[in-house]
Design a protein around this motif. Structure first.
Motif, PDB file in Angstrom:
ATOM      1  N   ARG A 155      45.131  35.594  53.436  1.00 13.54           N
ATOM      2  CA  ARG A 155      44.072  34.772  52.794  1.00 13.54           C
ATOM      3  C   ARG A 155      43.568  35.299  51.564  1.00 13.54           C
ATOM      4  N   THR A 156      43.240  36.639  51.626  1.00 10.91           N
ATOM      5  CA  THR A 156      42.478  37.385  50.482  1.00 10.91           C
ATOM      6  C   THR A 156      43.569  37.475  49.414  1.00 10.91           C
ATOM      7  N   ARG A 157      44.939  37.939  49.953  1.00  9.36           N
ATOM      8  CA  ARG A 157      45.848  38.368  48.848  1.00  9.36           C
ATOM      9  C   ARG A 157      46.335  36.897  48.189  1.00  9.36           C
ATOM     10  N   TYR A 158      46.445  35.846  49.138  1.00  8.59           N
ATOM     11  CA  TYR A 158      46.942  34.395  48.438  1.00  8.59           C
ATOM     12  C   TYR A 158      45.571  34.087  47.383  1.00  8.59           C
ATOM     13  N   ASN A 159      44.647  34.215  47.678  1.00  3.41           N
ATOM     14  CA  ASN A 159      43.238  33.950  46.916  1.00  3.41           C
ATOM     15  C   ASN A 159      43.744  34.724  45.542  1.00  3.41           C
ATOM     16  N   ILE A 160      43.941  35.785  45.504  1.00 10.69           N
ATOM     17  CA  ILE A 160      43.927  36.800  44.433  1.00 10.69           C
ATOM     18  C   ILE A 160      45.075  36.176  43.402  1.00 10.69           C
ATOM     19  N   LEU A 161      46.288  36.077  44.269  1.00  9.17           N
ATOM     20  CA  LEU A 161      47.518  35.755  43.314  1.00  9.17           C
ATOM     21  C   LEU A 161      47.106  34.257  42.652  1.00  9.17           C
ATOM     22  N   TYR A 162      46.634  33.440  43.587  1.00 10.70           N
ATOM     23  CA  TYR A 162      46.182  31.920  43.153  1.00 10.70           C
ATOM     24  C   TYR A 162      45.205  32.131  41.924  1.00 10.70           C
ATOM     25  N   THR A 163      44.290  32.971  42.004  1.00 12.22           N
ATOM     26  CA  THR A 163      43.125  32.993  41.041  1.00 12.22           C
ATOM     27  C   THR A 163      43.883  33.541  39.734  1.00 12.22           C
ATOM     28  N   LEU A 164      44.777  34.569  39.656  1.00 13.73           N
ATOM     29  CA  LEU A 164      45.291  35.151  38.491  1.00 13.73           C
ATOM     30  C   LEU A 164      46.302  33.996  37.962  1.00 13.73           C
ATOM     31  N   VAL A 165      46.886  33.406  38.848  1.00 13.10           N
ATOM     32  CA  VAL A 165      47.804  32.269  38.150  1.00 13.10           C
ATOM     33  C   VAL A 165      46.796  31.023  37.522  1.00 13.10           C
ATOM     34  N   GLU A 166      45.859  30.874  38.208  1.00 13.06           N
ATOM     35  CA  GLU A 166      44.748  29.727  37.798  1.00 13.06           C
ATOM     36  C   GLU A 166      44.182  30.179  36.185  1.00 13.06           C
ATOM     37  N   ASN A 167      44.145  31.593  36.215  1.00 12.21           N
ATOM     38  CA  ASN A 167      43.415  31.932  34.878  1.00 12.21           C
ATOM     39  C   ASN A 167      44.068  32.126  33.807  1.00 12.21           C
ATOM     40  N   ASP A 168      45.662  32.374  34.073  1.00  9.03           N
ATOM     41  CA  ASP A 168      46.485  32.496  32.892  1.00  9.03           C
ATOM     42  C   ASP A 168      48.044  32.123  33.475  1.00  9.03           C
ATOM     43  N   SER A 169      48.275  31.128  32.640  1.00  4.65           N
ATOM     44  CA  SER A 169      49.458  30.384  33.050  1.00  4.65           C
ATOM     45  C   SER A 169      50.766  30.884  32.846  1.00  4.65           C
ATOM     46  N   VAL A 170      50.817  32.009  31.791  1.00  2.00           N
ATOM     47  CA  VAL A 170      51.762  32.693  31.532  1.00  2.00           C
ATOM     48  C   VAL A 170      52.216  33.976  32.610  1.00  2.00           C
ATOM     49  N   LEU A 171      53.382  33.927  33.372  1.00  2.00           N
ATOM     50  CA  LEU A 171      53.543  34.948  34.318  1.00  2.00           C
ATOM     51  C   LEU A 171      53.879  36.180  33.542  1.00  2.00           C
ATOM     52  N   LYS A 172      54.493  36.298  32.405  1.00  2.00           N
ATOM     53  CA  LYS A 172      54.588  37.362  31.833  1.00  2.00           C
ATOM     54  C   LYS A 172      53.523  38.476  31.701  1.00  2.00           C
ATOM     55  N   HIS A 173      52.143  37.579  31.362  1.00  2.00           N
ATOM     56  CA  HIS A 173      51.011  38.134  30.912  1.00  2.00           C
ATOM     57  C   HIS A 173      50.349  38.857  32.233  1.00  2.00           C
ATOM     58  N   ILE A 174      50.716  38.030  33.393  1.00  2.00           N
ATOM     59  CA  ILE A 174      49.950  38.422  34.532  1.00  2.00           C
ATOM     60  C   ILE A 174      50.749  39.580  35.176  1.00  2.00           C
ATOM     61  N   LYS A 175      52.009  39.735  34.919  1.00  2.00           N
ATOM     62  CA  LYS A 175      52.939  40.937  35.725  1.00  2.00           C
ATOM     63  C   LYS A 175      52.659  42.140  34.589  1.00  2.00           C
ATOM     64  N   GLY A 176      52.493  41.825  33.419  1.00  2.00           N
ATOM     65  CA  GLY A 176      52.089  43.044  32.197  1.00  2.00           C
ATOM     66  C   GLY A 176      50.911  43.843  32.501  1.00  2.00           C
TER      67      GLY A 176
END
Length: 686
Positions: A155-176
């Motif tokens: 649940r915590t890991r999913y919430n972290i990934l969900y919030t990261l995507v919610e805060n920045d819609s560009v996947l490349k930015h998140i991965k970088g």
């Protein structure tokens, strides 16, 4: 005896006495509730094993709705009570409640400890673990503590990934920048989960209070879904919600993303508004009355509302953190303020014809007034203003109106018919009485369209059904909620020490003898709704009263039949080719597929969470785009009287402009206006 030991013994003795007193209060509440139900409920259930089993299930669901706290081992212990609760109730045995309080407290603490341990754990996002999403009805209790650890980790890991995507819609930015972002976000989201668990611990003041009230409510909800237990504060909050005046501080609070309780709105003319030191987005750190203090950290907004609504808290000191960082202590005393939601305003919609529009959000009343003036009186005033503008028809909007005072529904119905019976009440002993409009003449005699939806309930349905039975209005929208019962609030003791029960005491029927209980009022013209098939209506509630019928009134002065078939045909032709209603149907299906019927599984990775989130978000954006851009082709404006009043207040002017815009963009109001125009064309002399 050493002095410190003597003090410890006194404290222990005091604790035992307090515990015993709390236990006695619960015993007295349960016995009083049992007697009240048996004496006053419309259809009291027999105290037997069937009651025991169903109350048991309702009770557990209210304690752990998502099945994330209790384990299967806990359930084995609890199951011993499944067929014993009826015996406990009949013989006033109350000790059974303690194991639920103890177990829930332990499981909350266990979950908090697991979450705290996760702070130091390196999370795996490689796809080793799988995410499974399924409907709530299929949730199962966790097997043991090891399963709890897995649950909270996922649940915590999913919430972290969900919030990261919610805060920045560009996947490349998140991965970088994933490692740094994840490290910053992780402790915040873990603390947020811990805070939510602590909110549960603080619910109603303590886990003990929460568990006991949950049981009292489970017992009442087995009688029917509209009966419930109220402590004194809940009773006052409920009555305030049905009143047009409220004794309050005038502050509406909310919880922000950081978990702070903030001021979301300040009611114009209220104590907080007049003080001048309160501002929207100020953070409330604590509230202190003469006898109690509430620190707002890890406390739910509901508990904050209960604290401010407490009838004993007349004057309080608010510790406020301003947006510039300064902290102030501000003392405030409640005043009587008009509730903004419980007011009505009339508007003019103008296209080929001039029509009135009134949105009725609830059937509120002034319970303190000897005349009990409320909603019906306010509508009458607005109708007077609108008729001065020579309107040719009227739209009454009852969407999302959950009901309220039956007296107001009767008075409102009487304003639109000459005189006659409106409904039939049936009591628990089988006796019936007819509710009549005794006032000759109608306040408004021109054509009417009544807008309803799935959340129009109780008093709304009473009014809509009366208008339909008298051929007085065209009912338009979605099938209503299906609540044809009336409740009263009864004290469990002569004083308020044991609380209150809101109890179903009668059913009401249409003048025809038919009932809309667990069926709803079916509109003359049905429009697609985003809430279709959500299964939120009364018929889907456990233990709802069944639909039946009684002998109706053979003759009542209904008007001539309205041209429903022709109106329906014309409306259907418009809707079939309407991109906006098509979008509504697509949104409805998107929500059902992704929430109510979801059954999917994928690996716990950033790529998969990103794919699922962006897919849903893009679908929603694409479908919703035409709805957001929609603007009706009619004009909407205030009456001359309202326009003058609004012009004196800048805040009211801004609110009014927003309301005018909402009306113009609403596709349901647009179709209601088109139906009313068709009715005027077909029946100009009606």
């Amino acid at each position: 005896m050493p002095k410190h030991l003597h003090i410890i013994l006194i404290i222990c003795l005091f604790s035992l006495l307090a515990s015993s007193q709390d236990k006695n209060i619960f015993c007295n509440q349960l016995q009083a509730l049992h007697n009240t139900v048996k004496k006053h409920h419309y259809q009291p259930k027999t105290i037997n094993d069937s009651l025991s089993s169903h109350v048991f299930d309702l009770f557990l669901k209210s304690l752990d709705e998502d099945k994330r706290l209790f384990t299967k081992e806990d359930l084995k212990t609890f199951e011993l009570d499944r067929y014993e609760l009826d015996n406990y109730i009949e013989h006033n045995i109350c000790f059974f409640i303690e194991k639920y309080t103890t177990t829930l407290s332990q499981r909350i603490e266990t979950s908090k400890a697991i979450l705290n341990d996760l702070r130091d754990e390196t999370f795996d996002y490689s796809g080793k673990d799988t995410l499974r999403f399924k409907p709530e009805s299929t949730f199962r209790y966790l097997k043991n503590e090891a399963a709890m650890k897995t649950y909270w980790s996922k649940r915590t890991r999913y919430n972290i990934l969900y919030t990261l995507v919610e805060n920045d819609s560009v996947l490349k930015h998140i991965k970088g920048d994933f490692k740094a972002r994840e490290a910053e976000l992780k402790p915040k989201l873990i603390q947020k989960e811990i805070c939510q668990l602590e909110e549960l611990q603080n619910r109603l003041g303590s886990v003990d209070n929460f568990v006991k009230e949950a049981f009292l409510n489970a017992y009442l909800h087995y009688q029917d879904p509209n009966s419930s237990f109220f402590n004194p504060t809940e009773k006052e909050m409920f009555e305030n919600s049905l009143s047009n005046d409220q004794y309050s501080f005038g502050i509406i609070t909310a919880k922000n993303d950081n978990g702070d309780i903030i001021i979301a709105h300040i009611t114009p003319g209220s104590a907080a508004f007049n003080h001048g030191d309160f501002e929207v987005n100020d953070i409330i750190k604590s509230m202190k009355s003469d006898t109690e203090i509430l620190e707002t950290y890890c406390v739910s907004n509901e508990d904050v509302l209960a604290f401010t609504s407490n009838q004993n808290h007349h004057t309080m000191t608010f510790k406020i953190k301003k947006q510039n960082g300064t902290v102030k202590d501000i003392e405030l005393t409640k005043t009587v303020t008009k509730i903004e939601e419980n007011t009505v305003s009339g508007y003019i919609i103008e296209s080929k014809s001039k029509m009135g529009y009134i949105n009725i959000t609830s059937f509120y009343s002034d319970f303190e007034s000897p005349n009990g003036l409320g909603l019906a009186n306010d509508v009458a005033k607005e109708l007077y203003k609108l008729q001065k503008e020579n309107i040719e028809g009227l739209i009454l909007d009852l969407r999302f109106n959950g009901g309220g005072s039956m007296k107001e529904a009767i008075d409102l119905s009487g304003m639109f018919i000459n005189r006659g019976p409106l409904s039939i009440l049936k009591y628990s002993n089988g006796e019936t009485t007819t509710i009549k409009d005794l006032n000759r003449g109608a306040l408004f005699s021109k054509p009417i369209v009544v807008l309803v939806n799935n959340y129009s309930a109780s008093a709304s349905e009473f009014f809509a059904a009366a208008m339909q039975d008298y051929n007085r209005a065209i009912i338009v929208g979605a099938t209503t909620h299906g609540k044809a019962s009336a409740q009263v609030i009864l004290p469990l003791a002569q004083d308020e020490s044991l609380g209150y029960s809101k109890l179903t005491v009668e059913k009401f029927y249409r003048v025809t003898g038919k009932s809309h209980q667990s069926q709803g009022v079916i509109p003359d013209i049905i429009l697609p709704s985003v809430y279709d098939d959500f299964k939120t209506q009364e018929q889907f509630e456990a233990f709802a009263l069944q639909n039946d019928s009684i002998d109706g009134i053979r003759k009542f002065p209904k008007l001539k039949t309205l041209p429903i078939n022709e109106l329906k045909k014309r409306s259907q032709n418009r809707i079939t080719n309407d991109i906006y209603f098509k979008a509504i149907q697509e949104l409805n299906q998107l929500i059902i597929d992704n929430y109510f019927q979801i059954d999917t599984e994928y690996l716990l990775t950033l790529d998969n969470v990103y794919r699922e989130m962006t897919s849903y978000r893009n679908q929603w954006k694409t479908i919703n785009q035409p709805i957001d851009a929609h603007e009706s082709n009619f004009m909407v404006k205030n009456s001359a009287f309202t326009k003058e009043v609004v012009s004196y207040n800048e805040d009211q002017k801004l609110i009014n402009e927003a309301l005018l815009k909402d009306i113009k963009q609403d596709i349901y109001i647009e179709e209601a206006q088109a139906i009313l125009q068709d009715l005027l064309n077909l029946n100009p002399l009606n």
